[in-house]
Design an enzyme around this catalytic site. Structure first.
Site, short mmCIF file in Angstrom:
data_model
loop_
_atom_site.label_atom_id
_atom_site.label_comp_id
_atom_site.label_asym_id
_atom_site.label_seq_id
_atom_site.Cartn_x
_atom_site.Cartn_y
_atom_site.Cartn_z
CD GLU A 59 39.38 12.97 27.41
OE1 GLU A 59 39.27 11.73 28.10
OE2 GLU A 59 38.74 13.91 27.80
CB ILE A 83 22.54 18.81 3.48
CG1 ILE A 83 22.76 17.04 3.35
CG2 ILE A 83 21.20 19.06 3.36
CD1 ILE A 83 22.36 16.28 4.36
NE ARG A 98 40.16 6.17 26.00
CZ ARG A 98 41.25 5.32 26.21
NH1 ARG A 98 40.92 4.03 26.81
NH2 ARG A 98 42.49 5.70 25.98
CB THR A 146 44.48 9.51 17.88
OG1 THR A 146 45.37 8.16 17.94
CG2 THR A 146 45.55 10.61 18.59
#
Length: 417
Positions: A397, A371, A276, A399
């Site tokens: 991996e 932008i 993670r 939500t």
């Protein structure tokens, strides 16, 4: 009433705190950044349009030592845990689709590393990468058509055939990075369905194994240079040695589960916990790339006789983008450091880092498009591609909703549903 402050003294060495990178870490960052700038960025638009695995780029990465277990091991052995995050940020700053093609094999490697024996690590990890002349990729297969966030409900089954000392796998895996084209597939399957996630195990499917077939390659919104497909397992037989960790360890774990004892984690979740912060660093690279492009554009683009960055609305947007990127990086570095030190994520710090970085990537790339105005919406400018690439980081991996659930459970100690 004033009281006297008592100062405690000690002869121990003072603790040192620093966020400054070491010479080695800066060298890793600059090395990967140079590759991303020189090789990845010039090829990004082409491979995004082709929607094909960029084998020439992977081969170039392998040739210089950036693609392969040696590089991953070098990043992973950094005692601070930051080198892998630094390398991921720089590579995905170059391009996320190509970056995923290069880094996608790290997920099956993480699965083998977290659950496998030293012998399995030595046998299968090199095959996930191939050689510099003939690079290969690996795939980690856990999600299914009806089991995405809920990995406890996997329908893929693994049955042991003691007469042949083989495992027979049957089922379907969905959304597998490198699925079907990988040399090595790591598949999470249910051995004891009644035990849910505690009855699952991870298996290596060696190259050329009969019964493994690729479904249709998915046409994706983003990360289009990275191959994603379903994988079908039709009575796919693998030797007993392909069960990561071995059968004795699996039998012991299942026996404890049947007795009601708490386990040490589920096969897929252990892999995700390792990955993670690195996934967060990937999202961070996309966000930084979009921010830097928008910053440069705003300094050069003129409206009403002056650069648009002199407009407060634009300047404040860029300030907020920079703020959010740096905040996400600090969460990633903390989680990376904690993971390397073996410290438990008591407040789900790994999930925090991935959640924050994924949502920042989507938000920053959208601001960058705004932008650039109409230019930002066209494929002539890279922020459109960056925005498409960023979105998956709030989905795969785990939500954003699942990450919040993990965090909420960690901080409350309650089984929130």
């Amino acid at each position: 009433m004033l009281t006297k402050l008592r100062v405690m003294t000690t002869t121990a060495e003072p603790a040192v705190f620093s966020l400054e990178l070491s010479d080695d870490q800066r060298a890793v960052r600059d090395w990967v950044h140079g590759f991303a700038e020189r090789v990845v960025r010039p090829a990004a638009a082409e491979w995004d349009e082709r929607e094909e695995t960029p084998w020439p780029v992977i081969q170039e990465a392998a040739r210089i030592g950036l693609y392969g277990f040696e590089a991953l091991a070098q990043f992973w052995t950094d005692p601070t845990g930051l080198s892998l995050a630094l390398a991921s940020e720089e590579l995905f700053w170059g391009d996320a689709g190509i970056g995923m093609s290069i880094m996608g094999s790290s997920l099956p490697v993480a699965a083998i590393y977290s659950a496998g024996t030293p012998e399995q690590l030595g046998e299968w990890v090199p095959q996930c990468y191939g050689t510099a002349d003939e690079p290969a990729v690996g795939a980690f297969c856990v999600s299914e058509p009806n089991a995405g966030s809920d990995v406890s409900s996997l329908r893929t089954r693994a049955r042991y055939d003691p007469a042949k000392d083989e495992w027979v796998l049957t089922g379907q895996k969905a959304w597998a990075t490198n699925g079907g084209i990988a040399a090595v597939h790591v598949v999470v399957a249910s051995v004891e369905p009644e035990l849910g996630a505690r009855g699952q195990a991870a298996f290596v499917i060696p190259p050329g194994t009969r019964g493994l077939e690729m479904g249709s390659k998915l046409k994706k919104h983003g990360l289009r240079a990275s191959h994603t497909a379903d994988v079908f397992l039709d009575d796919c037989r693998v030797p007993g040695t392909c069960l990561l960790g071995g059968k004795d360890k699996l039998d012991e774990r299942i026996a404890r589960a049947r007795e009601g004892a708490r386990g040490n984690g589920q096969a897929a979740m252990r892999t995700f916990e390792l990955s993670r912060p690195t996934v967060g660093a990937q999202a961070l690279g996309i966000a930084r790339a979009a921010y830097e492009y928008a910053l440069d554009y705003a300094g050069q683009r003129e409206q009403f006789g002056r650069p648009i960055i002199e407009n407060q609305a634009i300047a404040f947007a860029l300030a907020d983008m920079k703020l959010e990127i740096d905040a996400a990086r600090l969460l990633i570095w903390r989680a990376s450091w904690m993971g390397r030190q073996g410290k438990p994520f008591d407040a789900a710090e790994g999930s925090m880092s991935k959640l924050k970085a994924g949502e920042v990537a989507v938000w920053v790339t959208e601001r960058a498009m705004q932008i650039l105005g109409g230019n930002g919406y066209t494929r002539e400018y890279p922020v459109e591609r960056m925005h498409r690439d960023a979105k998956i980081y709030t989905i795969f991996e785990g939500t954003s909703e699942i990450q919040r659930l993990v965090i909420a459970r960690a901080i409350s100690g309650m089984q929130i549903r």
